[in-house]
Write a protein that holds these residues in place. Structure first.
Motif: not given
Length: 578
Positions: A324, A328, A387
């Motif tokens: 990430a 994020s 994610w």
């Protein structure tokens, strides 16, 4: 010489040097004989202990004796600060593994926690004066001492309750001005179990405990340092309040000195060496050196093993990171640090209360860890999936380290993990055989598992393996970046995996040391959190290192699962007979 070979030699030297020094201290320079003993209780449960025999103890000149008992989810070695110092002062000491702990037979809590059979065994020794025996126990070990005193009311002279009390558990009798005989209470100013033991919110008020006042025979606050009653009549009472915590009693020269003083006052024939003259702490540091050397050994040995071409399918070039970035990444860090510790108390309690100890899962504390681990694995995988779909769609599992060139990759990784962890425990077995010690510091210990405990390990291994695969996914899939050396990568991963628990302990003890009760309660799980910090630190180092060596998650996850499950099972209590 290759650098990893040099590190490997250093690790082994640390293990050996620590063991040598620890053995020297434990035997007081070879003057005290320390040997393992086993004996059976009336119900057939076998209890194991370490027997410390000072040089003056003979059949012709029997010495005073002390039965020393550890607390819940500890083992006989935890009592070594007390045992070492009692033995240096001419007392024969029997430090036992409570029933269901260490190498004593399960179930835990059976046979009066092991206290009565231990006192009976001590009375049977020809080189012990059976009219001159003291009982010392920490926490639940104090309950073992009270149970022994109730079972053999004429078989002891004094009791030292360290961080403990009377009548706090079924089967532990209430105390009064005459029972137990000559009782000292060593209760620290910041003991986490003040409500359980003496019915007070904070340990600093122990002198006002009605329960303690009943033991001392007064309606007024207890005066520390004053002897109530008479040693000659067996009614003596004294309170000591060292400035430490419940587990801190094992690292406190004051707490150990208080116990020494009481034994010297109440038992005849002890050495008059001052209570402050103590050497046990050198052993504590020495076993820490061995522990650090043992952990260090995992890495160069693992790297050497993985360089063998027969394990070649377990290794590949490290893939480019696909972790990430931006917001994020910050969110992932926050969730990684917060969720495990936020779920720590509720999920551990859920596991302990919902999974009753049974043949399949026989350890209550481990059952709590099991539920926490499985739930957190599910959370990691779920959030990772979100994610991946939102920010990282199309990224291959290869870049997360989860690729496998057929079953051979997983099999080779598993074989490497078994070899690494197996050799680690062979090293530990060698330390035990040569020096009579293990890898430990304070409340954290790595013990060689018994045959029974090895069987238990395999019952918990699969779910904990799933957790460590998810752990790899978080650290080496979602948080990994390119260009970091091992030190920076480990530090980053440590903050994510362990930082929340450090913060939890800082809050709990910051409040406790300010004079208030633990804000989140749960003293036992708060103390267990120290072990979580140690275990997760090792696991983070293993995960980071072996991913960098293999380019895959498998070896690190398998090493962690084998190592942590064995540490957990061997270091806690078994609650059903097996």
């Amino acid at each position: 010489m290759h650098r990893r070979h040099a590190v490997l030699i250093i690790a082994v030297l640390m293990v050996v040097a620590g063991g040598l020094v620890a053995a020297a201290v434990q035997t007081n320079g070879g003057q005290v004989e320390v040997k393992e003993v086993r004996f059976a209780g009336p119900d057939g449960q076998t209890v194991e202990g370490d027997l410390y025999i000072p040089p003056g103890a003979t059949d012709e000149n029997p010495a005073p004796g002390v039965v020393a008992t550890h607390g819940y989810i500890n083992s006989k070695e935890t009592q070594s600060p007390f045992a070492i110092e009692f033995a240096r002062r001419g007392m024969v000491v029997l430090a036992i593994d409570q029933t269901g702990h260490g190498y004593s037979d399960p179930p835990a809590f059976g046979a009066g926690f092991g206290g009565p059979p231990a006192l009976s065994y001590m009375q049977s020794l020809s080189f012990v004066d059976d009219d001159n025996i003291g009982l010392e126990g920490h926490s639940m070990g104090g309950w073992a001492s009270v149970a022994a005193a109730a079972t053999y009311p004429e078989g002891y002279e004094s009791v030292t309750l360290v961080g403990s009390s009377t009548a706090s558990f079924p089967g532990v009798p209430e105390g009064n001005t005459e029972f137990p005989r000559n009782t000292a209470v060593v209760f620290s100013e910041y003991d986490e179990f003040s409500m359980l033991m003496w019915g007070i919110p904070h340990a600093s008020d122990v002198e006002r405990s009605e329960k303690l006042q009943g033991l001392f025979g007064t309606d007024d606050p207890i005066e520390e340092g004053r002897t109530y009653g008479s040693i000659e009549d067996g009614t003596a009472r004294q309170l000591y309040t060292p400035a430490t915590t419940h587990p801190g009693d094992h690292l406190s020269t004051t707490a150990v000195g208080d116990a020494i003083e009481w034994q010297q006052r109440t038992l005849d024939g002890t050495d008059d060496r001052p209570p402050g003259d103590q050497i046990w702490w050198v052993k504590e540091l020495a076993t820490l050196v061995s522990l650090l050397g043992g952990v260090l050994f995992l890495f160069p040995f693992g790297a050497t093993l993985l360089s063998d071409r027969r394990l070649g399918t377990a290794v590949r070039d490290r893939p480019a990171a696909a972790g990430a970035t931006g917001i994020s990444r910050y969110l992932t860090f926050a969730l990684a640090a917060i969720i495990p510790v936020a779920t720590y108390l509720p999920l551990n309690l859920l596991g302990q209360n919902s999974i009753s100890p049974s043949w399949l899962f026989p350890q209550q504390i481990t059952n709590g860890v099991l539920v926490w681990a499985v739930a957190n694995a599910a959370i990691i995988v779920g959030l990772f999936g979100v994610w991946h779909l939102v920010d990282n769609r199309g990224t291959s599992r290869e870049r997360y380290g989860f690729d496998a060139d057929g079953p051979r990759t997983v099999a080779a990784s598993a074989a490497a993990a078994v070899a690494v962890v197996g050799t680690f425990y062979l090293l530990l077995a060698g330390v035990g055989y040569l020096f009579g010690t293990d890898f430990r510091f304070w409340v954290f210990a790595v013990k060689l598992p018994s045959t029974l405990q090895l069987g238990i390990v395999f019952r918990y291994l699969l779910p904990l393996t799933l957790f460590f695969l998810a752990f790899e996914l978080l650290l080496n899939g979602q948080l990994r970046t390119d260009g970091d050396g091992f030190g920076r990568a480990f530090a980053t991963n440590w903050v994510a995996a362990v930082g929340g628990f450090v913060a939890f302990l800082a809050v709990q003890y910051g409040v406790l040391l300010s004079g208030q009760p633990l804000p989140f309660g749960e003293p036992l799980l708060t103390i267990v959190a120290f072990q979580f910090v140690a275990v997760l630190t090792i696991a983070t180092a293993v995960s980071t290192y072996f991913f960098r060596k293999t380019g895959r998650v498998w070896t690190g996850a398998f090493v962690n699962a084998l190592l942590v499950t064995t540490i957990l099972v061997a270091g806690t209590a078994t609650h059903v007979p097996l």
